[in-house]
Write a protein that holds these residues in place. Sequence first.
Motif, PDB file in Angstrom:
ATOM      1  N   TYR A   1       4.388   1.429  -2.931  1.00 54.99           N
ATOM      2  CA  TYR A   1       3.150   0.354  -2.726  1.00 54.99           C
ATOM      3  C   TYR A   1       2.983   0.172  -1.237  1.00 54.99           C
ATOM      4  O   TYR A   1       3.961   0.055  -0.352  1.00 54.99           O
ATOM      5  N   TYR A   2       1.854   0.897  -0.733  1.00 56.79           N
ATOM      6  CA  TYR A   2       1.486   0.478   0.665  1.00 56.79           C
ATOM      7  C   TYR A   2      -0.169   0.669   0.804  1.00 56.79           C
ATOM      8  O   TYR A   2      -0.815   1.435   0.045  1.00 56.79           O
ATOM      9  N   PRO A   3      -0.771  -0.446   1.508  1.00 59.06           N
ATOM     10  CA  PRO A   3      -2.446  -0.630   1.185  1.00 59.06           C
ATOM     11  C   PRO A   3      -3.124   0.552   1.479  1.00 59.06           C
ATOM     12  O   PRO A   3      -4.108   0.872   1.313  1.00 59.06           O
TER      13      PRO A   3
ATOM     14  N   LEU B   1      -2.370   3.567   0.486  1.00 56.88           N
ATOM     15  CA  LEU B   1      -2.201   4.426  -0.356  1.00 56.88           C
ATOM     16  C   LEU B   1      -2.879   4.170  -1.659  1.00 56.88           C
ATOM     17  O   LEU B   1      -2.365   3.140  -2.402  1.00 56.88           O
ATOM     18  N   PRO B   2      -4.131   4.665  -1.922  1.00 53.58           N
ATOM     19  CA  PRO B   2      -4.959   3.980  -2.978  1.00 53.58           C
ATOM     20  C   PRO B   2      -4.486   3.979  -4.353  1.00 53.58           C
ATOM     21  O   PRO B   2      -4.998   2.880  -5.324  1.00 53.58           O
ATOM     22  N   CYS B   3      -3.908   4.858  -5.001  1.00 55.63           N
ATOM     23  CA  CYS B   3      -3.267   4.780  -6.221  1.00 55.63           C
ATOM     24  C   CYS B   3      -1.877   4.050  -6.319  1.00 55.63           C
ATOM     25  O   CYS B   3      -1.320   3.966  -7.497  1.00 55.63           O
ATOM     26  N   SER B   4      -1.148   3.776  -5.150  1.00 52.26           N
ATOM     27  CA  SER B   4       0.279   3.285  -5.118  1.00 52.26           C
ATOM     28  C   SER B   4       1.251   4.676  -5.518  1.00 52.26           C
ATOM     29  O   SER B   4       2.192   4.302  -5.973  1.00 52.26           O
ATOM     30  N   TYR B   5       0.586   5.569  -5.431  1.00 47.74           N
ATOM     31  CA  TYR B   5       1.370   6.910  -5.718  1.00 47.74           C
ATOM     32  C   TYR B   5       0.937   8.018  -5.025  1.00 47.74           C
ATOM     33  O   TYR B   5      -0.374   8.066  -4.818  1.00 47.74           O
TER      34      TYR B   5
END
Lengths: 398, 477
Positions: free
Chosen positions: B83-85, B87-91
Amino acid sequence: MGQFVTEIRPGGAIAVDDTIQVKGYETKAGSRILEGFQPLFGAEAVERLEKAGYEIAGKTAVGEFGLDLLGEFSHSGATLGASGGLRGAAAELAAAGTVKGALCADLNGAPRRAAALSGVGFVKPTYGTVSRYGLIPCACSGEQIGVMAKSAGDMRGLLEAVAGHDPKDGTSLPTESYDYADGKAVSEMRVGVVKELTDAASDGARAKVQAQADALRGLGVAVGEVSLPLADAARTAWNILLCAETCNNLSRYDGVKFGYRSPDYRNIDELYVNSRTEGFNFLTKAVILYGSDVLSKGRYFACYDKALKVRRLVWEQSKALFENYDALLCPACGKTEYQPYDIKEAFGAVFAESFYTAIPNLTGFPSVVCGGVQLIGDALQDGRLLNLAEALEGGAAK
Amino acid sequence: MRYEAVIGLETHVELATKSKIFCSCGGHSAKGEPNTRVCPACAGMPGMLPVTNKRVVELAMRAGLLLNCQISRYTTFDKKSYYYPDLPCSYQITQWFHPICREGSVEVTTKDGARTIGIKQIHMEEDAGKLVHDDWTETTLVDFNRTSVPLIEIVSKPDFRTADEVMAYLEKLKTMFRFANISECEEGAMRCDVNISIRPEGSEELGVRTEIKNMSSLSSIRRAIQYETARHLDAVERGTETLVQETRRWDDVKGRTFSMRNKETAADYRYFPDPNLMPILIGDDWLRRVKDEMPASVEEKTAEYQSKGLSAKEIASLTAERVLCDLFDALISSGREPKEAASWILTECGGILRKHGQVMGELDIAPEKLSRIMEKVSGNEINRAAGRKVLEAVLYEGADPDEYCEAHDLSAQGDADAVRQVVLKVLDNTPAAVRDYLGGKKKAFQALFGGCMKELKGNGDPQVIRALLEEELAKRS
């Protein structure tokens, strides 16, 4: 009567379940986390239907992300039959003739179960024949958009309208369009009743299989018993893949860009955790936890990787049966009636029921539900299964 | 005891593709206002599916061939979850199980000689977005232009011993990749993670390793390596601190590294094969085609230009930039002389670019236009100075050479008759200088020549003026 998420446009129109995006309609996949989500584009299957002249009637409720048995844990509310038992929303509408048919996503057998209970037909087509573009993704390696309708003829027509290559879906097969008229006469076909799946079902569900086996014999079909020893392993494998892929796909709902955001957070971690805690239901959270576990460092090879190997073995074992049989006959669900139950039991209930539906999702083979039972065929033999379904309809009419 | 540093590099290189890795958005992260180069797919909207950009695979193969790697015949994309903002898909879609290239090597040369650096693997992946912190409003903003821009990550073996070797390696990659059109390697398009440990010289064991993340400038990388090596030495030799395996961040202003939150190193990324992307099978035909399409290397171009009679200096200047070679080759194939072509590119174009504060790599001119200007000059339609003027108009006003000449009446200035009139006028107006010259003061020639040039407003062809002056002076002797 099944639940429409949106207003009904009656007539010969087609309903679309809430995991499939339709432009101009809120799409929330039965979940609070997607509340208010307006898709930027329509699903390829929906666009194709419209191009073929079908009108979209509206959207039908599904369980959160289509993960439950029959939509019982939908943020839009559950659908109950006259007897108080659980029903699928789209299947009830199709059974009542409110809509001519429906597009439903099949990731763990929910629409097959629903069709069997409401007495309508459903085809989960061969993986890769219907574009998944615009389907809210969960278990990408096995989910397909399928077609629900009262008659095999309507299923065939609708499926021909939506199937075909789509460059926007990397797993789409290259064939431009499909003709589901199969030349093989029913009287020349052989059907195998899958022992493991049939024996495990309730008396009622087993009786349905036996009745349809007799009906097929009456139509001149050679019906025998076959064994699929890996049926139970197939269920476990699909459960692992489904949870893992769903866990990953649902990670995009983080409360940052769209959908539900918890009003209660002080930093980014709380924003994620609270939005997801409040946005997902108990079953979805169980799926996420299980999926997260089977993908974790220490468990990957023992669980996920092994499930991929089992997928291959189940495919081979089924393929061997298709050398001699045109279709496998088995229950679409283990019981003939499902009562509402507590969501804390949902994960176990879904796991138990997926025994009957996992093989087509795991292997990509097509499956047709008709007359309350399920027929599974070899890849791209959707048309042959529809022939059998059509013959059974005719037989029943006599 | 003498110690040596053991350094390994993970180098991310942005590929020069027209579109992103899994959608048709424009590539090239540096371009565009924030969030203008983004579509539902790279924004991670549900319902979008990734489709592999074949060009990315080919450029990764090309990089692998340049670095002497084995090209995998079966390669897959995998998902990495965190998770990181930005990274839109969280992957992130990357390659974990079956990277496209393995086991390569590259030779680097420093003042201490040449050494071979092993390449463990090269894999393809998508970039993440960019977080921009606004101190004034205390908010963090996300720019998704860079999400899904294609990258290759080149993982070296821990074969470096000095910062110099690292510098030489990065410079070499930069030159190779730019020259082979793999990457433009602009500011920020090449980013490094550096792994460092130290050990007694001759020892085979590795010490405690630290990783410095995400540096993009060569000077930062050098300073970070020097700082971190010294920190390790102090810790080991003088016991200043206890080293732990961790990820650190380089602060370029403070000139030191800082420990990052340890959480990150403990992360479990839960890699698994992306079911939406079919495994890529690389057959003989495809591999052969990628080999055939590989642009000539600096070495090959150098040999080719030597055979065309160019000087070592000209060759070095041309081969510094792929665009210059391409332009030169185009001029040659439209029939221009090699020496002339080199001179027009390096001297004339170079001079004009410098005047406008640009560098050679930024040269952007249609070869036909430059060829036409050269044709006009060599055919004496216009003189070289006028040609230079046309060139500047072509470069900075997008002019057409023929139209520009006509509109500005430049053709006449190449006309010997017009120049002769000017020469006669100057000779008539400066009788003293003429007398001096004819009296044996050869220096007076410069004054006369300068007078002519002034009359011609600098547009005269020196050779023509000189010839006419000598001719007319001879008549008056």
